[in-house]
Design a protein around this motif. Structure first.
Motif, short mmCIF file in Angstrom:
data_model
loop_
_atom_site.label_atom_id
_atom_site.label_comp_id
_atom_site.label_asym_id
_atom_site.label_seq_id
_atom_site.Cartn_x
_atom_site.Cartn_y
_atom_site.Cartn_z
N LYS A 1 -5.60 12.23 6.26
CA LYS A 1 -5.53 12.40 4.79
C LYS A 1 -4.77 13.67 4.42
CE LYS A 1 -7.67 11.24 0.71
NZ LYS A 1 -6.94 10.08 0.31
N THR B 1 2.03 1.86 -3.53
CA THR B 1 1.01 2.39 -4.44
C THR B 1 0.33 3.64 -3.89
OG1 THR B 1 -0.60 0.88 -3.49
CG2 THR B 1 0.50 0.14 -5.49
N THR B 2 0.89 4.20 -2.80
CA THR B 2 0.37 5.42 -2.18
C THR B 2 -1.11 5.29 -1.81
OG1 THR B 2 1.78 6.48 -3.82
CG2 THR B 2 0.58 7.95 -2.41
N ASP B 3 -1.48 4.13 -1.31
CA ASP B 3 -2.89 3.88 -0.98
C ASP B 3 -3.14 4.18 0.50
OD1 ASP B 3 -5.44 2.95 -0.72
OD2 ASP B 3 -5.09 1.08 -1.81
N ASP B 4 -3.35 5.46 0.79
CA ASP B 4 -3.48 5.82 2.21
C ASP B 4 -4.78 5.31 2.84
OD1 ASP B 4 -5.02 7.61 0.82
OD2 ASP B 4 -4.14 9.42 1.67
N VAL B 5 -5.82 5.14 2.01
CA VAL B 5 -7.09 4.61 2.55
C VAL B 5 -6.87 3.17 3.05
CG1 VAL B 5 -9.46 3.97 1.95
CG2 VAL B 5 -8.50 6.14 1.15
N LEU B 6 -6.18 2.38 2.25
CA LEU B 6 -5.89 1.00 2.67
C LEU B 6 -4.97 1.00 3.90
CD1 LEU B 6 -6.01 -2.04 2.34
CD2 LEU B 6 -4.26 -1.91 0.56
N ALA C 1 0.84 -1.21 0.00
CA ALA C 1 0.00 0.00 0.00
C ALA C 1 0.87 1.25 0.00
CB ALA C 1 -0.92 -0.01 1.22
#
Ligand code: MEV
Length: 325
Positions: free
Chosen positions: A284, A226-231, A223
């Motif tokens: 966020k 892939t810069t997936d901060d929500v995950l 994560a």
């Protein structure tokens, strides 16, 4: 030999993998550059003195609760054949003690660096970690090595006990981590023993939690890539559930996590050993981070910090396995 030398280290935050890292599962931890320890050693006319938060006086008279640090200093003094040398060791720490931010490891790292700088001897990273371990083994019993590895790093690290200790590169340009101190002392050796006892007494319920915490760390690494901060936020909240089931959370830490999530955090969890110490929440953006921080202070946090991830956009590879001072 110099007349005066210093050594520096950082607070660490375990993002993913506390406790499971003791059982050789992966962990992700980050140094917090604004919260540091600086050890300064200088020559004086007579004696061997230390000044720190807990003690002011001759090193030989340091109390039992500082036995780890005292043993480390004694080891360094004999390593450099400095038994007859008069010196003063001053330790300035911005880390709250026993709050899961790696205070003891950071102190040990700063001291070792100061001694090597003082005697003008090059220090390798593996030497540094081995020496810091002298203190950590006494203070914490069965340290994974993660605290020292992070306190001495200038970048986030991916860590598997006795196997991997590497820097990781990630870029989360807008998100920040809010760190909130519960004001309650964490109890590392007690928490580590508690998890150990649970694994021995109830392996069928505890082992899957350890395994899952390891898997979460692996997913988190992807994560980050892939810069997936929500995950990442979801994985933090899931970690908190697992850590609570392992028995290392408490009412205050659970409440702080809930308060953070009620105030737009993407996820929240305890960090470090638990049973007290700090909570971390992923925000966020900067505005959410401020709101979470304010809400946590209202809920009773004694101190909060906001760590932006902008500083973590370094390239990998440099300095980690080279000379460290
Ligand atoms: C303590 O900061 C982290 C633990 O995982 C113990 C360790 O790694 O040695 C609880």
């Amino acid at each position: 030999m110099k007349d005066k030398a210093t050594g520096k280290s950082y607070a660490k935050i375990i993002w993913f993998g506390e406790h499971s890292v003791v059982y050789e599962k992966p962990a992700i931890a980050i140094p917090i550059y604004s919260v540091d320890v600086v050890a300064t050693i200088q020559r004086i006319p007579t004696g061997q003195q230390i000044h720190c938060r807990y003690f002011d006086g001759p090193i030989s008279e340091m109390a039992e609760n500082l036995r780890g640090v005292k043993t480390l200093i004694t080891h360094l003094v004999s390593l450099f054949g400095a038994q007859r040398l008069a010196f003063d060791l001053d330790i300035q720490s911005k880390l709250p003690a026993e709050r899961g931010m790696g205070s003891s490891a950071a102190t040990a790292i700063a001291i070792v660096r100061a001694f090597f700088d003082f005697f003008e001897v090059n220090l390798t990273r593996s030497q540094l970690l081995k020496l810091a371990d002298i203190e950590e083994k006494i203070t914490h019993g069965n340290p994974s090595g993660l605290d020292s590895a992070t306190a001495s790093s200038n970048m986030p690290i991916w860590f598997i006990r006795n196997k991997i200790n590497e820097q990781i590169d990630f870029n989360l340009p807008t998100s920040s981590l809010v760190i909130a101190d519960s004001g309650i002392k964490g109890k590392t050796s007690e928490a580590v023993s508690l998890v150990h006892d649970n694994l021995v007494d109830e392996p069928e319920s505890s082992q899957p939690l350890i395994d899952e915490l390891g898997k979460i760390a692996e997913t988190a690494r992807n994560a980050l890539a892939t810069t997936d901060d929500v995950l990442l936020g979801k994985l933090m909240t899931q970690s908190q559930r697992d850590l609570a089931q392992l028995g290392v959370s408490n009412h205050t830490l659970d409440t702080f996590c809930q308060v953070a999530c009620d105030n737009h955090a993407l996820g929240a969890k305890l960090t470090g050993s638990g049973l007290g110490g700090c909570v971390i929440a992923l925000a966020k953006n900067q505005r959410d981070a401020q709101q979470i921080s304010t809400a946590l202070r209202k809920a009773g946090a004694t101190q909060t910090w906001i760590q932006s991830f902008k500083n973590y956009q370094f390239s990998t590879g440099e300095a980690h396995d080279n000379l460290v001072r």
